[in-house]
Design a protein around this motif. Structure first.
Motif, PDB file in Angstrom:
ATOM      1  N   TYR A 153       0.837  -1.206   0.000  1.00  0.00           N
ATOM      2  CA  TYR A 153       0.000   0.000   0.000  1.00  0.00           C
ATOM      3  C   TYR A 153       0.872   1.256   0.000  1.00  0.00           C
ATOM      4  CZ  TYR A 153      -3.350   3.482   1.729  1.00  0.00           C
ATOM      5  OH  TYR A 153      -4.116   4.603   1.892  1.00  0.00           O
ATOM      6  N   ALA A 154       1.873   1.298   0.911  1.00  0.00           N
ATOM      7  CA  ALA A 154       2.768   2.449   0.975  1.00  0.00           C
ATOM      8  C   ALA A 154       3.564   2.605  -0.316  1.00  0.00           C
ATOM      9  CB  ALA A 154       3.704   2.309   2.174  1.00  0.00           C
ATOM     10  N   ASP A 155       3.998   1.489  -0.893  1.00  0.00           N
ATOM     11  CA  ASP A 155       4.759   1.540  -2.146  1.00  0.00           C
ATOM     12  C   ASP A 155       3.908   2.098  -3.282  1.00  0.00           C
ATOM     13  OD1 ASP A 155       6.952   0.519  -0.865  1.00  0.00           O
ATOM     14  OD2 ASP A 155       6.676  -1.538  -1.568  1.00  0.00           O
ATOM     15  N   ALA A 156       2.637   1.702  -3.322  1.00  0.00           N
ATOM     16  CA  ALA A 156       1.750   2.168  -4.392  1.00  0.00           C
ATOM     17  C   ALA A 156       1.565   3.683  -4.325  1.00  0.00           C
ATOM     18  CB  ALA A 156       0.411   1.455  -4.306  1.00  0.00           C
ATOM     19  N   LEU A 157       1.359   4.221  -3.117  1.00  0.00           N
ATOM     20  CA  LEU A 157       1.161   5.665  -2.991  1.00  0.00           C
ATOM     21  C   LEU A 157       2.466   6.420  -3.216  1.00  0.00           C
ATOM     22  CD1 LEU A 157      -1.333   5.992  -0.004  1.00  0.00           C
ATOM     23  CD2 LEU A 157      -1.797   5.790  -2.448  1.00  0.00           C
TER      24      LEU A 157
END
Length: 621
Positions: A153-157
């Protein structure tokens, strides 16, 4: 022997050929003469002589005006029209909108329909708001489930921010077709479930979602300011392609170093006062030139599920603010238009009193905001002169079968006699059988039978699936009831009453945080005529579903419970002939109630008020 010479009938061939050559030459010469000499003469247009028409001398009309005459008062008829549901229309970006977006334009008031207003925005745009797009990162673009954990999730944002906030960087994830439009980004501490519900995705588990708001940042004069904010979990703000604030929850690892790159706050009072469910974080100073719009984007998101918060406030350089209960500046929320009552209610319902100013502060638009009447100083209000209104006369002209007519006021019907009062005040009894058919019809309409009226209501539980994180922390999802309402009427007795009637209902909910505040949920109406076929009975169900939330947060019960109802039955003259109410104050202040709109908060005087927020206590932070 020498032959005798005879005459040849044919001419010599040379002579014939000569004749033919000369004939052709003469013919050619003739043609040349015709085509070169005979030329068509061009015609010229000669305009006709002007006609001398006789002229009539007109006299200016003389109109006599009586100076003492006063205009007659007019009556405004307001009709509520049920509009058909239309799909959302994407309007092009406009930076030079006039001062009437939420104000006046040549006598008109352009006010959006905010009946569906939520803390995340409303379903209609007013042109100078921010458009919000909802993404569910645990689903594919087509809506299928996909693997997604905290790191992914953090990587996507982070990838989205590094791409220059390109929409294509989130194209692989599910995107809700419903857009929301908001003039502010102020979501106090609420259950994260409210996000998918607001964007029309109630079946989405409230975890690993994100919303991107895009709009224009502009001010009508030069201004220097900075943002303050807090988010649980993610909030990043970008202006003109540069990060100016990252107020994400640091302990979760979604701080500036991950989501917004190498941005570092320049504020000196970071994390010194509470905002939402954590301490506020300051951004960089921004200088805007008058009327020059800049692109602005805000990214918010929730990873584990449970509760959510994203609040964006403004500090203007050189402005002295009031002090909040935490002995800090009471900063205003960021907004691009004057805060409507509906938007203020949506925010104040969840906002701890004293954490932010919802109604004040700068408005980021390219025209000067209109000065409200309450803000004008040293101006004596104009006192309207009461106009004398003649009392409505109840006298009418009655006609007997004999042809005789008289003027009188209807009093009652006693047996087979009609009791009326003449202009002199004398009561007269007239045989009922002597009246004309028109008068008999008037008597029937004026003496309706008894009716029983009541409310119809039904509810259905909406099950919310909690995230694993919420279950682990004993965070129970909100209880949701979907209500539908209606009204019913039944004629009592056997008397005939074949006249059209209007049946309407009002429904209200009570705030758990403040039982003295009532939320106007629904108001609908229908017409019917009592007949033999329907037995004088009728019922109808209103269109649409009303959704009520009930949840606990910071040891306080939030949301609403169904409370008061009112049902009215009126005749063609607008007179109430039957009613049913759960609270006397609704009928006592009916005239004031009719001024209110669905979605308003009211008190027991039917005056419009603002929603109440949670009380301050040690469990808030």
């Amino acid at each position: 022997m020498k032959k005798k010479q005879t005459i040849n009938k044919g001419a010599p061939s040379g002579f014939v050929i000569s004749l033919m050559v000369h004939a052709a030459a003469f013919a050619l010469a003739g043609l040349l003469v015709v085509f070169t000499v005979h030329q068509k003469e061009e015609k010229t247009f000669v305009p006709p002589k002007p006609v001398d028409r006789p002229k009539m001398k007109l006299k200016k009309p003389q109109v006599k005006v009586k100076k003492s005459a006063k205009p007659k008062s007019t009556t405004r008829i307001v009709t509520k029209v049920k509009r058909a549901s239309m799909p959302d229309i994407q309007l092009p970006e406009m930076s030079g909108m006039g001062a009437g977006i939420v104000g006046d334009i040549g006598g008109f008031k352009m006010i959006p329909d905010l009946k569906e207003m939520t803390v995340f925005g409303g379903a209609q745009t007013i042109g100078n708001d921010f458009e919000g797009t909802f993404y569910d990162l645990k689903r594919t673009r087509s809506g299928n489930n996909r693997a997604m954990d905290t790191t992914a999730y953090a990587d996507a944002l982070t990838k989205f921010c590094r791409s220059g906030w390109k929409a294509s960087a989130l194209a692989q994830y599910f995107q809700s077709p419903k857009k929301l439009y908001s003039t502010s980004i102020c979501i106090p501490h609420v259950p994260s479930t409210l996000a998918p519900f607001s964007f029309g995705e109630p079946d989405t588990i409230a975890t690993q979602w994100a919303v991107v708001y895009r709009g224009k940042l502009v001010h009508y004069k030069d201004i220097k300011f900075r943002f303050w904010g807090h988010a649980d979990d993610v909030m990043s703000v970008r202006v003109d392609g540069k990060i100016v604030l990252d107020a994400s929850w640091e302990s979760n690892g979604y701080g500036a170093r991950l989501i917004s790159g190498k941005w570092v706050s320049s504020a000196t009072k970071n994390r010194q006062w509470y905002l939402g469910n954590n301490r506020a974080w300051g951004g960089d100073w921004i200088e805007l030139k008058a009327g020059v719009p800049l692109d602005m984007e805000v990214l918010i998101g929730e990873q584990p599920g449970g509760n959510f918060c994203a609040m964006l406030l403004v500090e203007e350089e050189g402005v002295k603010y009031e002090t909040n209960p935490q002995n800090q500046d009471l900063l205003p929320i960021f907004r691009t238009a004057p805060t409507t009552h509906a938007m203020a209610d949506a925010i104040m319902e969840h906002l701890v009193e004293g954490e932010a100013d919802v109604l004040g502060g700068p408005i980021f638009q390219d025209y000067a905001p209109s000065v409200r009447t309450t803000e004008v100083a040293n101006v004596e209000p104009e006192i309207p002169v009461a106009e004398e209104v003649e009392p409505k006369s109840s006298m009418r002209l009655w006609t007997l079968n004999s042809g005789k007519a008289f003027e009188a006021e209807y009093i009652s019907k006693v047996g087979d006699k009609l009791v009326v009062r003449t202009a002199t005040g004398k009561q007269v009894r007239v045989p009922y059988g002597d009246l004309s058919p028109q008068d008999i019809n008037f008597i029937k309409r004026s003496t309706p039978p008894e009716f029983d009226v009541g409310i119809i209501r039904s509810s259905k539980n909406f099950k919310i699936e909690a995230s694993a994180y919420a279950l682990k922390r004993d965070q129970i999802p909100p209880r949701v009831l979907d209500w539908t309402f209606g009204a019913k009427v039944r004629k009592k007795g056997r008397s005939d009453y074949p006249f059209e009637l209007k049946l309407e209902y009002y429904v209200f909910a009570q705030q758990y945080l403040d039982p003295n505040k009532y939320w106007f949920l629904d108001h609908q109406s229908s017409v019917y005529t009592p007949t033999k076929e329907n037995g004088g009975s009728y019922r109808f169900t209103g269109d649409g579903i009303t959704r009520l939330f009930d949840f606990n947060l910071t040891s306080q019960r939030r949301g609403h419970r169904l409370s008061e109802t009112l049902v009215l039955l009126t005749d063609s003259k607008g007179e109430i002939i039957a009613h049913s109410s759960t609270a006397n104050w609704l009928m006592d202040h009916l005239d004031e109630l009719r001024k209110r709109n669905v979605g308003d908060y009211i008190d027991q005087n039917c005056k419009q008020v603002y929603a109440s927020g949670p009380r301050q206590n040690s469990n808030l932070y």
